[in-house]
Design a protein around this motif. Structure first.
Motif, PDB file in Angstrom:
ATOM      1  N   THR A   1      39.026  45.326  41.026  1.00  0.00           N
ATOM      2  CA  THR A   1      39.876  44.253  41.033  1.00  0.00           C
ATOM      3  C   THR A   1      39.442  43.071  40.848  1.00  0.00           C
ATOM      4  O   THR A   1      40.179  42.151  40.051  1.00  0.00           O
ATOM      5  CB  THR A   1      40.937  44.401  42.390  1.00  0.00           C
ATOM      6  OG1 THR A   1      41.020  45.503  42.762  1.00  0.00           O
ATOM      7  CG2 THR A   1      43.040  43.761  42.199  1.00  0.00           C
ATOM      8  N   THR A   2      39.164  42.799  42.056  1.00  0.00           N
ATOM      9  CA  THR A   2      37.962  40.908  41.589  1.00  0.00           C
ATOM     10  C   THR A   2      37.881  40.840  40.382  1.00  0.00           C
ATOM     11  O   THR A   2      37.829  39.982  40.156  1.00  0.00           O
ATOM     12  CB  THR A   2      37.242  41.062  43.376  1.00  0.00           C
ATOM     13  OG1 THR A   2      37.385  39.244  42.981  1.00  0.00           O
ATOM     14  CG2 THR A   2      36.050  40.977  42.618  1.00  0.00           C
ATOM     15  N   LEU A   3      36.772  41.857  39.979  1.00  0.00           N
ATOM     16  CA  LEU A   3      35.917  41.935  38.774  1.00  0.00           C
ATOM     17  C   LEU A   3      36.885  42.023  37.665  1.00  0.00           C
ATOM     18  O   LEU A   3      36.579  40.714  36.864  1.00  0.00           O
ATOM     19  CB  LEU A   3      34.822  43.164  38.674  1.00  0.00           C
ATOM     20  CG  LEU A   3      33.664  43.029  40.057  1.00  0.00           C
ATOM     21  CD1 LEU A   3      33.062  43.929  39.442  1.00  0.00           C
ATOM     22  CD2 LEU A   3      32.554  41.688  39.284  1.00  0.00           C
ATOM     23  N   LEU A   4      37.475  42.821  38.100  1.00  0.00           N
ATOM     24  CA  LEU A   4      38.650  42.329  36.575  1.00  0.00           C
ATOM     25  C   LEU A   4      39.938  41.582  36.698  1.00  0.00           C
ATOM     26  O   LEU A   4      40.239  40.701  35.623  1.00  0.00           O
ATOM     27  CB  LEU A   4      39.974  43.675  36.620  1.00  0.00           C
ATOM     28  CG  LEU A   4      39.362  45.167  36.255  1.00  0.00           C
ATOM     29  CD1 LEU A   4      40.171  46.445  36.600  1.00  0.00           C
ATOM     30  CD2 LEU A   4      38.720  45.641  34.888  1.00  0.00           C
ATOM     31  N   THR A   5      39.854  40.943  37.988  1.00  0.00           N
ATOM     32  CA  THR A   5      40.691  39.324  37.721  1.00  0.00           C
ATOM     33  C   THR A   5      40.124  38.752  36.818  1.00  0.00           C
ATOM     34  O   THR A   5      40.613  37.250  36.787  1.00  0.00           O
ATOM     35  CB  THR A   5      41.218  39.357  39.004  1.00  0.00           C
ATOM     36  OG1 THR A   5      42.750  38.314  38.335  1.00  0.00           O
ATOM     37  CG2 THR A   5      40.501  38.683  40.130  1.00  0.00           C
TER      38      THR A   5
END
Length: 195
Positions: free
Chosen positions: A101-105
């Motif tokens: 999630t943090t990489l996608l955001t």
């Protein structure tokens, strides 16, 4: 002599956004138009102070995040990584879910990432037969932790041009910060919201 106009318009922008009269984007556009109409600044000044590197970066990278979302690539990446961790238990899956999630955001907006990852969080909690809350909190924290790239969040983009930063500056500072948040979230979310 234009300072009172600027102050009143700025306060109006903040009030319009905080009272949900307008979105922050709409209030900023209306405020900018009001500043142009009242002569607080001139169109030529706006044009001369645009940071073209930021505009080109946004023009190239925002469509990439949109393409990742619309083609299903982001969802595929998330499912693949998390399916590899499922045998290790809910804490490992939660940690992997946070990381994805943090990489996608970092390349998509946090809203788009949140919308994309909610169904994945639900399916993970169902397949692990555990509570949904830890995954939802991991999603909220991770989608808000967009420190690694200038396009990860609107504020990052704003300071990127105005501060004269480079893309690598965000990686140098935001990378370790994201790593720290990932470790803390992996350790503390299961404590506060058990499976």
């Amino acid at each position: 002599e234009k300072i009172p106009y600027a102050v009143v318009i700025f306060v109006a922008i903040v009030l319009a956004a905080t009272t949900n009269l307008m979105s922050i984007l709409e209030a900023a556009i209306v405020g900018t138009a009001a500043m142009l109409l009242t002569g607080v600044f001139r169109f030529r000044e706006v044009y001369n102070n645009l940071h073209w590197q930021t505009l080109v970066m946004l023009g190239c990278l925002i469509p990439m995040g949109t393409a990742m979302q619309k083609t299903g690539m982001a969802e595929l990446i998330a499912h693949q990584l998390i399916s590899k961790l499922e045998f290790m238990g809910p804490v490992a899956v939660l940690s992997g879910f946070y990381l994805v999630t943090t990489l996608l955001t970092s390349v998509m907006t946090n809203n788009a990432t949140g919308v994309l990852m909610v169904p994945i969080a639900i399916s993970l909690s169902e397949s692990l037969q555990c509570d949904l809350k830890p995954f939802i909190f991991a999603l909220m924290f991770a989608a808000s932790a967009s420190f690694m790239t200038p396009m990860g969040y609107q504020t990052n983009t704003f300071v990127f041009g105005a501060g004269g930063y480079r893309f690598s500056d965000f990686l140098k500072v935001g990378g370790p910060l994201n790593l720290l948040f990932w470790i803390l979230a992996s350790l503390l979310i299961p404590v506060f919201w058990p499976f």
